[in-house]
Design an enzyme around this catalytic site. Structure first.
Site, PDB file in Angstrom:
ATOM      1  CG  ASP A 294      -6.860  -3.756  32.821  1.00  8.98           C
ATOM      2  OD1 ASP A 294      -7.431  -3.538  31.694  1.00  8.98           O
ATOM      3  OD2 ASP A 294      -5.803  -3.315  33.018  1.00  8.98           O
ATOM      4  CB  ILE A 295      -1.939  -5.380  34.257  1.00  9.23           C
ATOM      5  CG1 ILE A 295      -0.636  -5.928  35.168  1.00  9.23           C
ATOM      6  CG2 ILE A 295      -1.409  -4.640  33.145  1.00  9.23           C
ATOM      7  CD1 ILE A 295      -0.679  -7.238  35.956  1.00  9.23           C
TER       8      ILE A 295
ATOM      9  CD  GLU B 100      -2.805  -0.065  26.119  1.00  7.58           C
ATOM     10  OE1 GLU B 100      -1.802  -0.849  26.603  1.00  7.58           O
ATOM     11  OE2 GLU B 100      -3.415   0.628  26.873  1.00  7.58           O
TER      12      GLU B 100
ATOM     13  CG  HIS C 129      -9.693  -5.432  25.135  1.00  8.62           C
ATOM     14  ND1 HIS C 129      -9.097  -5.247  23.809  1.00  8.62           N
ATOM     15  CD2 HIS C 129      -9.542  -4.292  25.679  1.00  8.62           C
ATOM     16  CE1 HIS C 129      -8.591  -4.208  23.838  1.00  8.62           C
ATOM     17  NE2 HIS C 129      -8.732  -3.303  24.948  1.00  8.62           N
TER      18      HIS C 129
HETATM   19  P1  5GP Z   1      -7.453  -0.733  25.588  1.00  8.06           P
HETATM   20  O1  5GP Z   1      -7.124  -1.216  24.300  1.00  8.06           O
HETATM   21  O2  5GP Z   1      -8.894  -1.029  25.992  1.00  8.06           O
HETATM   22  O3  5GP Z   1      -7.159   0.880  25.410  1.00  8.06           O
HETATM   23  O4  5GP Z   1      -6.427  -0.944  26.564  1.00  8.06           O
HETATM   24  C1  5GP Z   1      -6.245  -2.453  26.901  1.00  8.06           C
HETATM   25  C2  5GP Z   1      -6.294  -2.749  28.204  1.00  8.06           C
HETATM   26  O5  5GP Z   1      -5.575  -4.031  28.547  1.00  8.06           O
HETATM   27  C3  5GP Z   1      -5.861  -2.002  29.327  1.00  8.06           C
HETATM   28  O6  5GP Z   1      -6.871  -1.820  30.285  1.00  8.06           O
HETATM   29  C4  5GP Z   1      -4.736  -2.406  29.799  1.00  8.06           C
HETATM   30  O7  5GP Z   1      -4.441  -1.987  31.591  1.00  8.06           O
HETATM   31  C5  5GP Z   1      -4.689  -4.026  29.640  1.00  8.06           C
HETATM   32  N1  5GP Z   1      -3.482  -4.496  29.412  1.00  8.06           N
HETATM   33  C6  5GP Z   1      -2.500  -4.229  28.474  1.00  8.06           C
HETATM   34  N2  5GP Z   1      -1.576  -4.969  28.634  1.00  8.06           N
HETATM   35  C7  5GP Z   1      -1.714  -5.958  29.630  1.00  8.06           C
HETATM   36  C8  5GP Z   1      -1.094  -7.278  30.180  1.00  8.06           C
HETATM   37  O8  5GP Z   1      -0.194  -7.375  29.623  1.00  8.06           O
HETATM   38  N3  5GP Z   1      -1.802  -7.894  30.913  1.00  8.06           N
HETATM   39  C9  5GP Z   1      -3.140  -7.713  31.408  1.00  8.06           C
HETATM   40  N4  5GP Z   1      -3.596  -8.186  32.309  1.00  8.06           N
HETATM   41  N5  5GP Z   1      -3.584  -6.271  30.887  1.00  8.06           N
HETATM   42  C10 5GP Z   1      -3.222  -5.567  30.121  1.00  8.06           C
END
Ligand code: 5GP
Length: 130
Positions: free
Chosen positions: A29-30, A88, A93
């Site tokens: 995760d970035i 998000e 995931h």
């Molecule tokens: P959620 O949908 O679980 O709220 O968030 C998505 C997750 O994906 C977050 O933890 C965010 O940091 C991660 N994330 C979003 N965009 C990217 C990306 O481009 N690269 C990586 N490695 N992680 C990402």
């Protein structure tokens, strides 16, 4: 339109990959909660985890198990936390987070890591993936 995670799988967007098989992909995760925070995704782009078939769900969990084992070996931690949370990105995931404190799984505290740290963490986890 392809999700950001599909673009990562296809290599259009760079990532710190830790493991891959025919149907799954795992990468750091970035914006990690803790060092080694990894996202595990099915290559099939599905929005919601419980819209996967039972077999797809079971295969995803099996792959998560293998990634979690690698994380436990590579990252000093008390245990690996697992969460499917967040709104998000509309692509299933699973968050695997090495835990040393409950805050690590609360998606509030964030770690700032350099590129070198990401690279070295991804390599260490990948080396332990079986
Ligand atoms: P959620 O949908 O679980 O709220 O968030 C998505 C997750 O994906 C977050 O933890 C965010 O940091 C991660 N994330 C979003 N965009 C990217 C990306 O481009 N690269 C990586 N490695 N992680 C990402």
């Amino acid at each position: 339109m392809a999700s950001i995670f599909t673009k990562i799988i296809q290599g259009e967007i760079p990532s710190y990959k830790v493991a891959e098989d025919e149907k799954h992909f795992a990468f750091l995760d970035i914006n990690p909660n803790a060092k080694g925070h990894t996202l595990v995704i099915p290559k099939k782009e599905e929005n919601k985890i419980f819209d996967l078939s039972k077999q797809e769900y079971a295969e995803l969990m099996d792959f998560c198990y293998r990634v979690a084992k690698a994380l436990e070996k590579a990252i000093p931690c008390e245990r690996i936390g697992m969460s499917v949370i967040g709104l998000e990105v509309p692509h299933v995931h699973v968050h695997l987070v090495p835990l040393n404190a409950m805050e690590d799984i609360q998606f509030v505290k964030k770690e700032k890591l350099s590129n070198d740290e990401f690279v070295s963490l991804a390599e260490k986890i990948a080396q332990n993936f079986e």
